[in-house]
Design a protein around this motif. Sequence first.
Motif, PDB file in Angstrom:
ATOM      1  N   ARG A   1      29.377  37.711  48.736  1.00 31.93           N
ATOM      2  CA  ARG A   1      30.134  36.555  49.066  1.00 31.93           C
ATOM      3  C   ARG A   1      31.503  36.372  48.303  1.00 31.93           C
ATOM      4  O   ARG A   1      32.609  35.980  48.916  1.00 31.93           O
ATOM      5  N   ASP A   2      31.662  37.037  47.193  1.00 33.70           N
ATOM      6  CA  ASP A   2      33.101  36.756  46.246  1.00 33.70           C
ATOM      7  C   ASP A   2      33.171  37.966  45.529  1.00 33.70           C
ATOM      8  O   ASP A   2      32.933  37.986  44.342  1.00 33.70           O
ATOM      9  N   VAL A   3      33.683  39.255  46.229  1.00 31.77           N
ATOM     10  CA  VAL A   3      34.210  40.251  45.508  1.00 31.77           C
ATOM     11  C   VAL A   3      35.085  40.104  44.482  1.00 31.77           C
ATOM     12  O   VAL A   3      35.267  40.594  43.344  1.00 31.77           O
ATOM     13  N   SER A   4      36.049  39.281  44.691  1.00 30.43           N
ATOM     14  CA  SER A   4      37.310  38.983  43.965  1.00 30.43           C
ATOM     15  C   SER A   4      36.633  38.010  42.791  1.00 30.43           C
ATOM     16  O   SER A   4      37.454  38.850  41.677  1.00 30.43           O
ATOM     17  N   ALA A   5      35.897  37.365  42.910  1.00 30.73           N
ATOM     18  CA  ALA A   5      35.370  36.879  41.408  1.00 30.73           C
ATOM     19  C   ALA A   5      34.850  37.792  40.419  1.00 30.73           C
ATOM     20  O   ALA A   5      35.036  38.057  39.215  1.00 30.73           O
ATOM     21  N   ALA A   6      34.071  38.877  41.327  1.00 27.40           N
ATOM     22  CA  ALA A   6      33.367  40.054  40.233  1.00 27.40           C
ATOM     23  C   ALA A   6      34.701  40.880  39.925  1.00 27.40           C
ATOM     24  O   ALA A   6      34.621  41.338  38.808  1.00 27.40           O
ATOM     25  N   LYS A   7      35.716  41.053  40.575  1.00 24.61           N
ATOM     26  CA  LYS A   7      36.823  41.754  40.087  1.00 24.61           C
ATOM     27  C   LYS A   7      37.573  41.032  39.098  1.00 24.61           C
ATOM     28  O   LYS A   7      38.014  41.838  38.052  1.00 24.61           O
ATOM     29  N   ARG A   8      37.483  39.848  39.104  1.00 25.63           N
ATOM     30  CA  ARG A   8      38.578  39.141  37.949  1.00 25.63           C
ATOM     31  C   ARG A   8      37.430  39.216  36.729  1.00 25.63           C
ATOM     32  O   ARG A   8      37.928  39.329  35.691  1.00 25.63           O
ATOM     33  N   ALA A   9      36.142  38.925  36.994  1.00 25.06           N
ATOM     34  CA  ALA A   9      35.180  39.033  35.760  1.00 25.06           C
ATOM     35  C   ALA A   9      35.388  40.475  34.961  1.00 25.06           C
ATOM     36  O   ALA A   9      35.156  40.529  33.780  1.00 25.06           O
ATOM     37  N   ALA A  10      35.385  41.405  35.827  1.00 24.22           N
ATOM     38  CA  ALA A  10      35.632  42.934  35.325  1.00 24.22           C
ATOM     39  C   ALA A  10      37.005  43.171  34.471  1.00 24.22           C
ATOM     40  O   ALA A  10      36.452  44.107  33.582  1.00 24.22           O
ATOM     41  N   ILE A  11      37.804  42.277  34.472  1.00 24.83           N
ATOM     42  CA  ILE A  11      38.862  42.507  33.411  1.00 24.83           C
ATOM     43  C   ILE A  11      38.352  42.041  32.008  1.00 24.83           C
ATOM     44  O   ILE A  11      38.850  42.541  31.115  1.00 24.83           O
ATOM     45  N   GLU A  12      37.552  41.105  32.033  1.00 29.29           N
ATOM     46  CA  GLU A  12      36.965  40.674  30.780  1.00 29.29           C
ATOM     47  C   GLU A  12      35.817  41.627  30.025  1.00 29.29           C
ATOM     48  O   GLU A  12      35.550  41.690  29.038  1.00 29.29           O
ATOM     49  N   GLY A  13      34.984  42.343  30.943  1.00 32.83           N
ATOM     50  CA  GLY A  13      34.023  43.107  30.685  1.00 32.83           C
ATOM     51  C   GLY A  13      33.417  43.672  31.851  1.00 32.83           C
ATOM     52  O   GLY A  13      33.684  43.406  32.925  1.00 32.83           O
ATOM     53  N   PRO A  14      32.320  44.426  31.534  1.00 38.10           N
ATOM     54  CA  PRO A  14      31.444  45.054  32.755  1.00 38.10           C
ATOM     55  C   PRO A  14      30.825  43.823  33.596  1.00 38.10           C
ATOM     56  O   PRO A  14      30.434  42.930  32.968  1.00 38.10           O
ATOM     57  N   VAL A  15      30.693  44.217  34.699  1.00 37.38           N
ATOM     58  CA  VAL A  15      29.814  43.163  35.553  1.00 37.38           C
ATOM     59  C   VAL A  15      28.623  44.089  35.896  1.00 37.38           C
ATOM     60  O   VAL A  15      28.819  45.064  36.845  1.00 37.38           O
ATOM     61  N   PHE A  16      27.365  43.317  35.986  1.00 38.91           N
ATOM     62  CA  PHE A  16      26.421  43.919  36.628  1.00 38.91           C
ATOM     63  C   PHE A  16      26.059  43.135  37.764  1.00 38.91           C
ATOM     64  O   PHE A  16      26.059  42.083  37.601  1.00 38.91           O
ATOM     65  N   ILE A  17      25.782  44.078  38.745  1.00 33.41           N
ATOM     66  CA  ILE A  17      25.338  43.584  40.025  1.00 33.41           C
ATOM     67  C   ILE A  17      23.858  43.765  40.254  1.00 33.41           C
ATOM     68  O   ILE A  17      23.297  45.015  39.976  1.00 33.41           O
ATOM     69  N   THR A  18      23.177  42.689  40.323  1.00 36.70           N
ATOM     70  CA  THR A  18      21.644  43.034  40.303  1.00 36.70           C
ATOM     71  C   THR A  18      21.078  42.907  41.891  1.00 36.70           C
ATOM     72  O   THR A  18      21.517  42.380  42.738  1.00 36.70           O
ATOM     73  N   ASP A  19      19.952  43.515  41.975  1.00 34.95           N
ATOM     74  CA  ASP A  19      19.188  43.534  43.355  1.00 34.95           C
ATOM     75  C   ASP A  19      17.827  43.119  43.230  1.00 34.95           C
ATOM     76  O   ASP A  19      16.850  43.783  42.236  1.00 34.95           O
ATOM     77  N   ARG A  20      17.368  41.769  43.465  1.00 32.69           N
ATOM     78  CA  ARG A  20      16.100  41.325  43.232  1.00 32.69           C
ATOM     79  C   ARG A  20      16.036  41.075  41.853  1.00 32.69           C
ATOM     80  O   ARG A  20      14.772  41.465  41.284  1.00 32.69           O
ATOM     81  N   GLY A  21      16.985  40.780  41.184  1.00 32.74           N
ATOM     82  CA  GLY A  21      16.715  40.344  39.728  1.00 32.74           C
ATOM     83  C   GLY A  21      17.051  41.484  38.721  1.00 32.74           C
ATOM     84  O   GLY A  21      17.212  41.420  37.330  1.00 32.74           O
ATOM     85  N   ARG A  22      17.166  42.611  39.354  1.00 34.44           N
ATOM     86  CA  ARG A  22      17.154  44.002  38.317  1.00 34.44           C
ATOM     87  C   ARG A  22      18.701  44.307  38.299  1.00 34.44           C
ATOM     88  O   ARG A  22      19.126  44.750  39.593  1.00 34.44           O
ATOM     89  N   PRO A  23      19.096  44.841  37.303  1.00 33.65           N
ATOM     90  CA  PRO A  23      20.558  45.689  37.354  1.00 33.65           C
ATOM     91  C   PRO A  23      20.529  46.767  38.352  1.00 33.65           C
ATOM     92  O   PRO A  23      19.639  47.655  38.086  1.00 33.65           O
ATOM     93  N   ALA A  24      21.183  46.809  39.241  1.00 26.21           N
ATOM     94  CA  ALA A  24      21.459  47.962  40.038  1.00 26.21           C
ATOM     95  C   ALA A  24      22.769  48.660  40.122  1.00 26.21           C
ATOM     96  O   ALA A  24      22.952  49.949  40.234  1.00 26.21           O
ATOM     97  N   PHE A  25      24.011  48.007  39.734  1.00 31.84           N
ATOM     98  CA  PHE A  25      25.302  48.596  39.765  1.00 31.84           C
ATOM     99  C   PHE A  25      25.994  47.947  38.803  1.00 31.84           C
ATOM    100  O   PHE A  25      25.650  47.090  38.217  1.00 31.84           O
ATOM    101  N   ALA A  26      27.104  48.797  38.231  1.00 36.06           N
ATOM    102  CA  ALA A  26      27.938  48.291  37.241  1.00 36.06           C
ATOM    103  C   ALA A  26      29.216  48.180  37.715  1.00 36.06           C
ATOM    104  O   ALA A  26      29.546  49.357  38.369  1.00 36.06           O
ATOM    105  N   LEU A  27      30.298  47.276  37.630  1.00 42.83           N
ATOM    106  CA  LEU A  27      31.574  47.416  38.039  1.00 42.83           C
ATOM    107  C   LEU A  27      32.398  47.136  36.633  1.00 42.83           C
ATOM    108  O   LEU A  27      32.207  46.313  35.696  1.00 42.83           O
ATOM    109  N   LEU A  28      33.325  48.153  36.535  1.00 46.78           N
ATOM    110  CA  LEU A  28      34.306  48.034  35.442  1.00 46.78           C
ATOM    111  C   LEU A  28      35.800  48.415  35.850  1.00 46.78           C
ATOM    112  O   LEU A  28      35.923  49.146  36.677  1.00 46.78           O
ATOM    113  N   LYS A  29      36.473  48.044  34.839  1.00 44.19           N
ATOM    114  CA  LYS A  29      37.805  48.590  34.935  1.00 44.19           C
ATOM    115  C   LYS A  29      38.060  49.974  35.134  1.00 44.19           C
ATOM    116  O   LYS A  29      37.395  50.625  34.201  1.00 44.19           O
TER     117      LYS A  29
END
Length: 86
Positions: free
Chosen positions: A13-41
């Motif tokens: 829904r909001d990829v831009s918010a995740a990209k902004r959050a990645a500026i501060e540190g890693p972003v974990f994207i969960t699938d059914r409550g479990r970490p599935a991916f990590a987004l970082l600079k």
Amino acid sequence: MSVHTFSSRDFTRDVSAAKRAAIEGPVFITDRGRPAFALLKIEDYYRIVGQGEPSFLSVMDGISGGIGIEFNPPRLDIQIQPAEFD
């Protein structure tokens, strides 16, 4: 450095918010409550894998499937002349 977590639905829904959050540190994207991916600079990624930023040529070689790029442009024979003003 702060760590943020987004559900797959929130990330979609909001990829831009995740990209902004990645500026501060890693972003974990969960699938059914479990970490599935990590987004970082990208700089953080390069630091983690221990390599510098790739050159343009190495990126282009990766895009071409590693077959190498040969670029031999023809030599132009251009005659430069002064401009004539009337």
